[in-house]
Write a protein that holds these residues in place. Sequence first.
Motif, short mmCIF file in Angstrom:
data_model
loop_
_atom_site.label_atom_id
_atom_site.label_comp_id
_atom_site.label_asym_id
_atom_site.label_seq_id
_atom_site.Cartn_x
_atom_site.Cartn_y
_atom_site.Cartn_z
N PRO A 470 0.70 -1.37 0.04
CA PRO A 470 0.11 0.02 -0.12
C PRO A 470 0.69 1.33 0.12
CG PRO A 470 -0.27 -1.30 2.09
CD PRO A 470 0.63 -1.96 1.14
N GLN A 471 1.93 1.20 0.54
CA GLN A 471 2.73 2.64 0.62
C GLN A 471 3.29 2.77 -0.63
OE1 GLN A 471 3.22 -0.37 2.39
NE2 GLN A 471 3.81 -0.12 4.46
N ALA A 472 3.56 1.88 -1.50
CA ALA A 472 4.20 2.07 -2.95
C ALA A 472 3.22 2.86 -3.94
CB ALA A 472 4.54 0.88 -3.60
N LYS A 473 1.82 3.13 -3.47
CA LYS A 473 0.70 3.69 -4.06
C LYS A 473 0.74 5.07 -3.72
CE LYS A 473 -1.67 -0.55 -5.03
NZ LYS A 473 -3.24 -1.42 -4.99
N VAL A 474 1.54 5.56 -3.03
CA VAL A 474 1.55 6.95 -2.53
C VAL A 474 2.53 7.68 -3.25
CG1 VAL A 474 1.90 8.65 -0.48
CG2 VAL A 474 0.47 6.37 -0.14
N PRO A 475 2.44 8.63 -3.78
CA PRO A 475 3.58 9.29 -4.51
C PRO A 475 4.76 9.88 -3.73
CG PRO A 475 1.40 10.34 -5.21
CD PRO A 475 1.08 9.52 -4.00
N SER A 527 3.57 7.59 -8.67
CA SER A 527 3.91 6.94 -7.23
C SER A 527 4.90 5.67 -7.76
CB SER A 527 2.61 6.12 -6.72
OG SER A 527 2.15 5.35 -7.59
N PRO A 528 5.71 5.28 -6.90
CA PRO A 528 6.57 3.92 -6.86
C PRO A 528 5.63 2.82 -7.60
CG PRO A 528 6.92 4.93 -4.93
CD PRO A 528 5.58 5.59 -5.35
N HIS A 529 4.56 2.41 -7.24
CA HIS A 529 3.58 1.57 -7.75
C HIS A 529 3.57 1.84 -9.27
CE1 HIS A 529 0.34 -1.18 -8.76
NE2 HIS A 529 -0.23 -0.15 -9.16
N GLU A 530 3.32 3.09 -9.81
CA GLU A 530 2.89 3.36 -11.00
C GLU A 530 4.20 3.13 -11.91
OE1 GLU A 530 -0.98 6.37 -10.40
OE2 GLU A 530 1.28 7.14 -10.22
N ILE A 531 5.28 3.72 -11.33
CA ILE A 531 6.63 3.59 -12.00
C ILE A 531 6.87 2.03 -12.28
CG2 ILE A 531 9.14 4.10 -11.87
CD1 ILE A 531 8.47 6.50 -10.25
N SER A 532 6.65 1.22 -11.37
CA SER A 532 7.04 -0.19 -11.28
C SER A 532 5.97 -0.83 -12.67
CB SER A 532 6.76 -0.84 -10.28
OG SER A 532 5.17 -0.90 -9.95
N LYS A 533 5.02 -0.13 -12.92
CA LYS A 533 4.20 -0.74 -13.93
C LYS A 533 4.69 -0.39 -15.42
CE LYS A 533 0.12 -1.90 -13.71
NZ LYS A 533 -0.33 -3.30 -14.02
N VAL A 534 5.57 0.69 -15.43
CA VAL A 534 6.23 1.18 -16.54
C VAL A 534 7.80 -0.08 -16.85
CG1 VAL A 534 7.39 2.87 -17.81
CG2 VAL A 534 5.72 3.37 -16.33
N MET A 535 8.34 -0.31 -15.67
CA MET A 535 9.48 -1.00 -15.89
C MET A 535 9.31 -2.48 -15.83
SD MET A 535 11.86 1.31 -13.27
CE MET A 535 13.38 0.41 -13.76
N CYS A 536 8.51 -2.99 -15.06
CA CYS A 536 8.25 -4.55 -14.83
C CYS A 536 7.07 -5.02 -15.64
CB CYS A 536 7.98 -4.73 -13.34
SG CYS A 536 9.14 -3.88 -12.11
#
Length: 609
Positions: A470-475, A527-536
């Motif tokens: 959940p923390q990764a979905k916070v900018p 957010s980190p979650h959104e960036i991970s969706k780009v990278m992974c």
Amino acid sequence: MSTTTTKSLLTRKLVTRTDVVSPVAPPPPPRESEDDISLYMTCSNAAGDVRTVRVLEHEPIVDLSFGIHTHQGVVRSGKKLTFGNPELKKNCEVAHMSTVAESLGGDVMHMAVQLKDLLYVRVRTVEHETEVAIRRNQSVRDLKEVVQREEGIEAEDMQLLLRGRELDDESAISETALSDGTILHLLVRNRARVRVQSATGKKLELTISSSESIESLKEKLDKDHGIDVSSHRLMYKGRELQDGRTLASYGISRIGNLSLEVLNPQKKDGCDSTEGEVHLLSQSIEAAKRGLLHGFYPELASSGSGGAYMMYDDGGSPVAVFKPEDEEPLAANNPRPLTYIPTVPGEGLRRGTKVGEGAKREVAAFLLDKNHFSSVPATTLVKFGDGKVGSLQQFVLSESDCENMGPSLFSVKEVHKICLLDIRLANTDRNGGNILVKESPNGYDLIPIDHGYCLPSSFMDCSFEWAYWPQAKVPFDAATCTYINSIDVEEDLTLLKQNGVGLRPECERVYRISVSLLQKASKALLSPHEISKVMCRDTPTSQSPLEKLVSDAYVLAAAENGVRVKKSASLPGILEGCSETEYLNKVEELLDSYLLETSSDDLQFACQD
């Protein structure tokens, strides 16, 4: 004088002395016919050999020249036959020489083989003198190689002096003041074979004059081997070699085993917390040394896929973790044999990594953790005696790891510092087991470890376990964004090179792109979650949006230069069809377009597939 009169041909042996035997006509042998002429070649060797060349009266000079060159010591090309001063024309007949000789009133014809572009120079040492031949269009370096064949002295060790001045290797013989009979003085440099071991364990061997300075040696290490000596000190038998002195002044005249030590390898201006970590690591190293002296030897860790050894102090308490390069997963001496066979020879357990690079990546992760922002434990490269080289990391006492504790216990700030690090390093192996949990007055601190599979050459295996916490979905907050924007890629890459853990070109490229994405995405409030969706990747077989983008950028950059290339998720170190700058500019352009077309709720790849 009839054409059957015996004639004497005078020449000299080209690679011996310059003196010529006095013209003496030997007794004529029996003639084979009334039309042949016997020409005698008298050589100036010790035996005073006399050799016969038989020619017919109407043979051209070119045939005579060919007959002469078959005798030992006479070259085929680069010579001319003279009778008196004029050169004999190749189409002239032998009979013409007889007529000329008869008109001069002689019964012996004196001829000489002269060389068109050869010089005979005398090379003098303190012991003896040698005559050598060299063409005018050759260089002084070529002359040294001729002397090397005669004297057995390495050309690199020679100094050839003409009237007290040293001849430059690159100069042509015709550009010097050399002439027939010139005396050159040969001095032999006293050279030392210097073996240098870098801080990373890399071994180099150089041959250098023992009279050269320490600065000269450092320049060679910098220029020829890419070692930034300004961040190292050069050691010999425990002593630092000082600028301004020569190798000979330290007693290095033949063979010297030197070592390069990093000067404060992890220290950067304004990084007080990092400097403190280095100090703690130094304490850990000293404690481990004491432990070894007291019989507390390295102990293989109970888990993991490669060799990781716990180091103890003299009381038996763990102080550091040592990971040898040659015991990494898939390495030759891995104590935990694996059945996995990589698709690319030499590749590690993760695509884009290489076997044997893990230890350096561990060090790189710590070096890049500026101000100890992400809490990577202090790490350096070490060598045990004359044996194993590997990473040594400060041991961190922890309560558990994230695999055994739920993520809800951790603060957003603690999770974000791990997210930032993994995105920046394109980590391919972030899981709960390599995030330690340490209790603190403010809750729990997270300590990231095991970075042997970060900084790869492609984005194919990027993997972040925290992506769905959940923390990764916070900018990122303002302070974290400020830190992200302060990252200087060029400064980072220079720091890694200075510490002997530089990256392959394709890995440098991935790092540049990762940092660019992190900085652009944080400004766009992703957010980190959104960036991970780009990278992974969503699935093992489907490409991530970033993989598609970097592949498209390559195709487009090459196309602008009129070159057609294939799409690829893994690009070579040297690109075809475009420069590295052109390619990275195209990546920046596509990233900007992608982030403009991407919303926080629906990440869809907007570039042409």
